[in-house]
Design an enzyme around this catalytic site. Structure first.
Site, PDB file in Angstrom:
ATOM      1  N   GLY A   1      10.669  23.344 -81.709  1.00 34.46           N
ATOM      2  CA  GLY A   1      11.570  23.989 -80.760  1.00 34.46           C
ATOM      3  C   GLY A   1      12.837  23.216 -80.469  1.00 34.46           C
ATOM      4  O   GLY A   1      13.488  23.453 -79.447  1.00 34.46           O
TER       5      GLY A   1
ATOM      6  N   HIS B   1      14.723  14.372 -86.047  1.00 38.28           N
ATOM      7  CA  HIS B   1      13.306  14.534 -86.399  1.00 38.28           C
ATOM      8  C   HIS B   1      12.695  13.185 -86.781  1.00 38.28           C
ATOM      9  O   HIS B   1      11.522  13.133 -87.171  1.00 38.28           O
ATOM     10  CB  HIS B   1      13.158  15.485 -87.590  1.00 38.28           C
TER      11      HIS B   1
ATOM     12  N   SER C   1       4.653  27.748 -88.034  1.00 39.20           N
ATOM     13  CA  SER C   1       6.105  27.919 -87.968  1.00 39.20           C
ATOM     14  C   SER C   1       6.791  27.172 -89.118  1.00 39.20           C
ATOM     15  O   SER C   1       7.728  27.687 -89.736  1.00 39.20           O
ATOM     16  CB  SER C   1       6.622  27.398 -86.625  1.00 39.20           C
TER      17      SER C   1
ATOM     18  N   PHE D   1      14.346  33.101 -75.609  1.00 39.38           N
ATOM     19  CA  PHE D   1      14.266  33.214 -77.061  1.00 39.38           C
ATOM     20  C   PHE D   1      15.034  34.443 -77.546  1.00 39.38           C
ATOM     21  O   PHE D   1      15.728  34.393 -78.569  1.00 39.38           O
ATOM     22  CB  PHE D   1      12.800  33.304 -77.510  1.00 39.38           C
TER      23      PHE D   1
ATOM     24  N   ALA E   1      17.672  35.869 -76.194  1.00 37.02           N
ATOM     25  CA  ALA E   1      19.109  35.607 -76.145  1.00 37.02           C
ATOM     26  C   ALA E   1      19.542  34.702 -77.292  1.00 37.02           C
ATOM     27  O   ALA E   1      20.588  34.917 -77.916  1.00 37.02           O
ATOM     28  CB  ALA E   1      19.479  34.981 -74.803  1.00 37.02           C
ATOM     29  N   MET E   2      18.708  33.690 -77.592  1.00 37.58           N
ATOM     30  CA  MET E   2      19.030  32.775 -78.684  1.00 37.58           C
ATOM     31  C   MET E   2      18.991  33.475 -80.036  1.00 37.58           C
ATOM     32  O   MET E   2      19.851  33.254 -80.896  1.00 37.58           O
ATOM     33  CB  MET E   2      18.054  31.603 -78.679  1.00 37.58           C
TER      34      MET E   2
ATOM     35  N   LYS F   1       9.897  33.895 -84.313  1.00 33.44           N
ATOM     36  CA  LYS F   1       9.099  34.570 -83.293  1.00 33.44           C
ATOM     37  C   LYS F   1       9.187  33.896 -81.925  1.00 33.44           C
ATOM     38  O   LYS F   1       9.312  34.551 -80.908  1.00 33.44           O
ATOM     39  CB  LYS F   1       7.622  34.629 -83.720  1.00 33.44           C
TER      40      LYS F   1
END
Length: 314
Positions: A68, A130, A160, A250, A252-253, A271
Site C-alpha cells: 500500500g 522498498h 496483490s 481507494f 478516489a485514488m 482492488k
C-alpha cells in the site's frame, strides 16, 4: 513531495517502453543477496545510496512491495501540504523543481545521479522505498529522520504482488502456484517478505520510527491519519484530516490513477481490499503460510500488530 505526480507517471511510462524488449533472464539482478527488477533499479544506484545524506526533517515511507505504499504516499503528501499550507504559487514552484530534477518514485529507482539531484531539493523530502533496513543509507538512522513503516498481512501481500507482476510485461509471468513458491522462498523483487518484516521489527521501538498496518488504515482511515500526523508533528484540524481522508479513499485514488501513475495506474490500484487471498490460496498453501508466519513473525512486535488470526485465518 508535491501532490502533482506527472513526473512519476512519465518515469513509469518510460520504464514500460524500456522494458518492452528485455530478455527474461535479464529481468532481475541480485545485489547483496536480494533480487531487484532491472527495469527499475541498477546496482550502481544502490551503491550510490550508501553515501546518501538524509536530513533530519526527511520523512521516509518504507514498505515491502504491494503493501500500500502508493496509497500512503498520496496520504503523506496531502498531510504535509495541508500542514505546511503552501500557497498555489509555492505548489507550482515545487512541482516545477521536481520535474526539473527528474525525481523518481522510489529511493532505489533510477540512475546513480538521482542522489545528487535529491540533495538539491529545497523542501521537506518524502522518500519512498522498498529497501530492507540494512540496505538503506545509514544516515537515515544516524540523522534521526522520521521513518513510517507500512506492513500488510502476508497472504494479501502475496496475492496483490502476483497480480501486479503478471500485469507488467517486463517481469516474467507465472501461475499462482509458481509465484507462491517464489514468494515463500524470497525469489521475487525486493526479496523475502518475512525477512523484511523481521528486520524492521528490530527498529520499531525507536522514537523516530512508527509502524502502521494497511488493514488498520482500511478500518478507520481518519484515526490512522491522526496517528501519522501526530508522529510527524503535523498540526491539522479535524476538518483538514477529514478532507485528506476523503481525497485518499481507494476509489478516489483509482479514478485518478492514470494521471498519477500513467499506464501503470490500473496495475497499482487493482482492488485495495482486505481478504482477497481467499480467491487464490489452496488449503495446503494456507497451512504453509500459517507455519512460516508462526516460525518467523508470531510473537514479534510487528507480527502481533499484523493481527494474523483476524485477517489470515478462514
Amino acid at each position: 513531495m508535491a501532490k502533482n505526480r506527472q513526473h512519476v507517471a512519465e518515469f513509469m511510462d518510460k520504464v514500460m517502453v524500456d522494458g518492452a524488449n528485455m530478455r527474461k533472464e535479464d529481468t532481475y539482478f541480485s545485489y547483496k543477496g536480494v533480487l531487484y527488477p532491472t527495469a527499475l533499479c541498477n546496482p550502481e544506484t544502490l551503491q550510490a545510496l550508501e553515501s546518501f545524506e538524509a536530513r533530519m526533517d526527511d520523512v521516509v515511507l518504507a514498505g515491502y512491495p504491494k503493501t500500500g505504499t502508493n496509497w500512503l504516499d498520496h496520504i503523506l503528501s496531502s498531510l504535509e501540504s495541508a500542514a505546511t499550507k503552501y500557497t498555489e504559487e509555492e505548489m507550482k514552484q515545487r512541482i516545477a523543481i521536481e520535474k526539473e530534477l527528474a525525481l523518481v518514485p522510489r529511493l532505489e529507482f533510477g540512475d546513480p545521479e538521482m542522489c545528487k539531484r535529491l540533495n538539491k531539493y529545497p523542501y521537506r523530502r518524502i522518500l519512498l522505498t522498498h529497501l530492507h533496513p540494512h540496505a538503506l543509507p545509514t544516515s537515515i538512522f544516524k540523522n534521526k529522520a522520521k521513518v513510517l513503516v507500512l506492513i500488510r498481512n502476508p497472504k494479501d501481500t502475496a496475492v496483490s504482488y502476483f497480480h501486479f507482476s503478471n500485469n507488467l510485461f517486463f517481469l516474467p509471468t507465472s501461475t499462482w502456484d509458481q509465484f507462491f513458491t517464489d514468494f515463500m522462498n524470497g525469489k521475487v523483487g525486493c526479496g523475502s517478505y518475512f525477512d523484511y518484516v523481521a528486520e524492521w521489527d528490530k527498529y520499531v521501538n525507536d522514537a523516530n520510527i512508527m509502524a502502521i498496518c494497511y488493514e488498520e488504515l482500511k478500518e478507520d482511515l481518519n484515526l490512522g491519519l491522526k496517528k501519522i500526523a501526530k508522529f510527524l508533528g503535523f498540526s491539522l484540524t479535524e476538518e483538514e484530516i477529514k478532507s485528506v481522508a476523503e481525497k485518499s479513499s481507494f476509489k478516489a485514488m483509482k479514478e485518478k490513477s492514470s494521471e498519477t501513475h500513467g499506464s501503470f495506474g490500473d496495475t497499482f490500484f487493482r482492488k485495495g481490499t482486505v481478504g482477497d487471498w481467499k480467491s487464490l490460496f489452496s488449503e495446503a498453501q494456507n497451512q504453509e503460510m500459517d507455519r512460516r508466519f508462526e516460525e518467523c513473525l508470531a510473537g514479534t512486535k510487528l507480527g502481533v500488530k499484523i493481527k494474523y488470526d483476524t485477517y489470515c485465518k478462514v
